[in-house]
Write an enzyme that holds these catalytic residues in place. Structure first.
Site, mmCIF file in Angstrom:
data_model
loop_
_atom_site.group_PDB
_atom_site.id
_atom_site.type_symbol
_atom_site.label_atom_id
_atom_site.label_comp_id
_atom_site.label_asym_id
_atom_site.label_seq_id
_atom_site.Cartn_x
_atom_site.Cartn_y
_atom_site.Cartn_z
ATOM 1 N N ARG A 94 39.579 54.234 30.648
ATOM 2 C CA ARG A 94 40.310 54.456 31.904
ATOM 3 C C ARG A 94 41.320 55.549 31.614
ATOM 4 N NH1 ARG A 94 42.886 50.059 35.983
ATOM 5 N NH2 ARG A 94 40.677 50.098 36.537
ATOM 6 N N GLN A 129 33.654 49.944 39.807
ATOM 7 C CA GLN A 129 34.083 49.246 41.018
ATOM 8 C C GLN A 129 32.992 49.338 42.086
ATOM 9 O OE1 GLN A 129 37.164 47.531 41.757
ATOM 10 N NE2 GLN A 129 35.871 46.903 43.454
ATOM 11 N N ASP A 216 41.990 50.749 50.296
ATOM 12 C CA ASP A 216 42.577 50.765 48.952
ATOM 13 C C ASP A 216 44.034 51.206 49.111
ATOM 14 O OD1 ASP A 216 42.994 50.817 46.191
ATOM 15 O OD2 ASP A 216 41.982 52.742 45.884
ATOM 16 N N CYS A 257 39.403 46.906 46.610
ATOM 17 C CA CYS A 257 39.158 46.862 45.156
ATOM 18 C C CYS A 257 40.251 46.097 44.426
ATOM 19 C CB CYS A 257 39.053 48.279 44.616
ATOM 20 S SG CYS A 257 40.552 49.245 44.881
ATOM 21 N N ARG A 285 33.028 42.160 39.441
ATOM 22 C CA ARG A 285 33.230 43.213 38.442
ATOM 23 C C ARG A 285 32.580 42.850 37.105
ATOM 24 N NH1 ARG A 285 37.313 46.822 38.952
ATOM 25 N NH2 ARG A 285 36.264 47.661 37.120
HETATM 26 N N1 CP Z 1 40.017 47.207 40.893
HETATM 27 C C1 CP Z 1 40.463 47.489 39.664
HETATM 28 O O1 CP Z 1 39.968 48.364 38.953
HETATM 29 O O2 CP Z 1 41.522 46.723 39.253
HETATM 30 P P1 CP Z 1 42.366 46.934 37.924
HETATM 31 O O3 CP Z 1 43.110 48.214 38.068
HETATM 32 O O4 CP Z 1 43.284 45.754 37.840
HETATM 33 O O5 CP Z 1 41.431 46.988 36.764
HETATM 34 N N1 NVA Z 2 42.935 53.988 43.708
HETATM 35 C C1 NVA Z 2 43.553 53.038 42.813
HETATM 36 C C2 NVA Z 2 42.554 52.041 42.349
HETATM 37 C C3 NVA Z 2 43.085 50.975 41.439
HETATM 38 C C4 NVA Z 2 42.005 50.046 40.960
HETATM 39 C C5 NVA Z 2 44.196 53.776 41.636
HETATM 40 O O1 NVA Z 2 43.586 54.700 41.108
HETATM 41 O O2 NVA Z 2 45.307 53.412 41.269
#
Ligand code: CP
Ligand code: NVA
Length: 299
Positions: A94, A129, A216, A257, A285
């Site tokens: 991430r 997601q 979102d 999400c 998930r």
């Molecule tokens: N939806 C999602 O990716 O949640 P997190 O940021 O908690 O992993």
């Molecule tokens: N759009 C949000 C999604 C979190 C799961 C972000 O990137 O923070």
């Protein structure tokens, strides 16, 4: 071995295979192997689901935060990927900048490493997601094909992967974002090239008759400095409340999400209503990541 960076590059065949794996009893193909889970940003769902999915495939997941590895600060993204490939059968990350994932994957390919890179969310996309989202829609309606999906809010990473996945799976997607928060022209053209995706600025128009209403956060991770400005831009009409849900189809569901900001992009009334499938969506998930990991390592 295949990288999983974007739904669009996975393609409809890849997506179909992943959705099939999600419903199957998968063998423990990673028994005794490692899976690196690198996080530059916080996570509740992605960390837990990816860790437990790796265990379910027999792997030992190692959760690594950027505080330890310091991507491009302590070491380059390329060096981190090449070192992790010495211990792990897959690298999932991430990151703030999507290019970091591409650089990692490229460094491994140049070195001839047979270790896939998996996107656990970047500033550009959130493909894991989207797989869970399609699983949820399929559970609800029996199929994704032909389902009308309305996405109301920021044209962000979640919206991009959702639109790509839904279009490839034969759903129709209407996206409504405030002026200045929609996708750029090139992205719109690319999405329209994948299937039935349309764009506008009117949430009511997008939601009318839809069977899925999805939203979102207005402010994604990394955009915190814009929060006040964004609240003003989205605050006029882009909140999913009961009145907006009433414009959707009679059997419409609400999806998000998560994490959600109650009272901002969605009201508690909608989140906690019987049409909200958000916790099932979050639970999905886990099979989603298990399927993605299986697809990535078995090629
Ligand atoms: N939806 C999602 O990716 O949640 P997190 O940021 O908690 O992993
Ligand atoms: N759009 C949000 C999604 C979190 C799961 C972000 O990137 O923070």
């Amino acid at each position: 071995m295949k990288d999983f960076l974007e739904i669009s590059t996975v393609g409809s065949e890849g997506l179909e295979a992943i959705l099939e794996y999600a419903g199957a009893d998968l063998p423990a193909v990673l028994a005794g192997k490692g899976v690196a889970l690198v996080f530059e940003k916080p996570s509740l769902r992605t960390r837990s689901s990816s860790e437990m999915a790796a265990v379910a495939l027999g792997a030992h997941p190692v959760y690594i935060t950027d505080a330890e590895v310091g991507i491009d600060k302590r070491e380059s993204a390329e060096d981190i990927a090449k070192v992790l490939a010495g211990y792990h059968s897959a690298i999932a990350a991430r990151v703030f900048d999507h290019r970091v994932l591409e650089r990692m994957a490229n460094a491994l390919r140049v070195q001839g490493e047979d270790v896939p890179v998996i996107n656990l969310l970047s500033d550009r996309s959130h493909p894991c997601q989207a797989v869970a989202d399609l699983i949820t829609v399929k559970q609800q309606f029996g199929s994704v094909r032909g389902v009308e999906i309305a996405y109301v809010g920021d044209s962000n990473n979640v919206a991009l992967s959702l639109a790509e996945a839904a279009a490839l799976a034969g759903a129709s997607v209407k996206i409504a974002s405030p002026e200045g928060y929609g996708f750029d022209v090139a992205t719109r053209q690319a999405l329209a090239g994948l299937g039935d995706v349309s764009f506008g600025t009117d949430p009511v128009e997008a939601v009318r008759g839809a069977r899925v209403v999805y939203t979102d956060t207005w402010t994604s991770m990394g955009q915190e400095e814009e929060a006040v400005e964004r609240r003003a831009a989205f605050g006029s009409g882009f909140q999913v409340d009961s009145a907006l849900m009433a414009k959707a189809a009679k059997d419409a569901i609400f999806m998000h999400c998560l994490p959600a900001h109650r009272g901002e992009e969605v009201t508690s009334e909608v989140m906690d209503s019987p049409v909200s499938v958000i916790y099932r969506q979050a639970a999905n998930r886990m099979p989603a990541f298990k399927a993605v990991l299986f697809w990535a390592v078995t090629g």
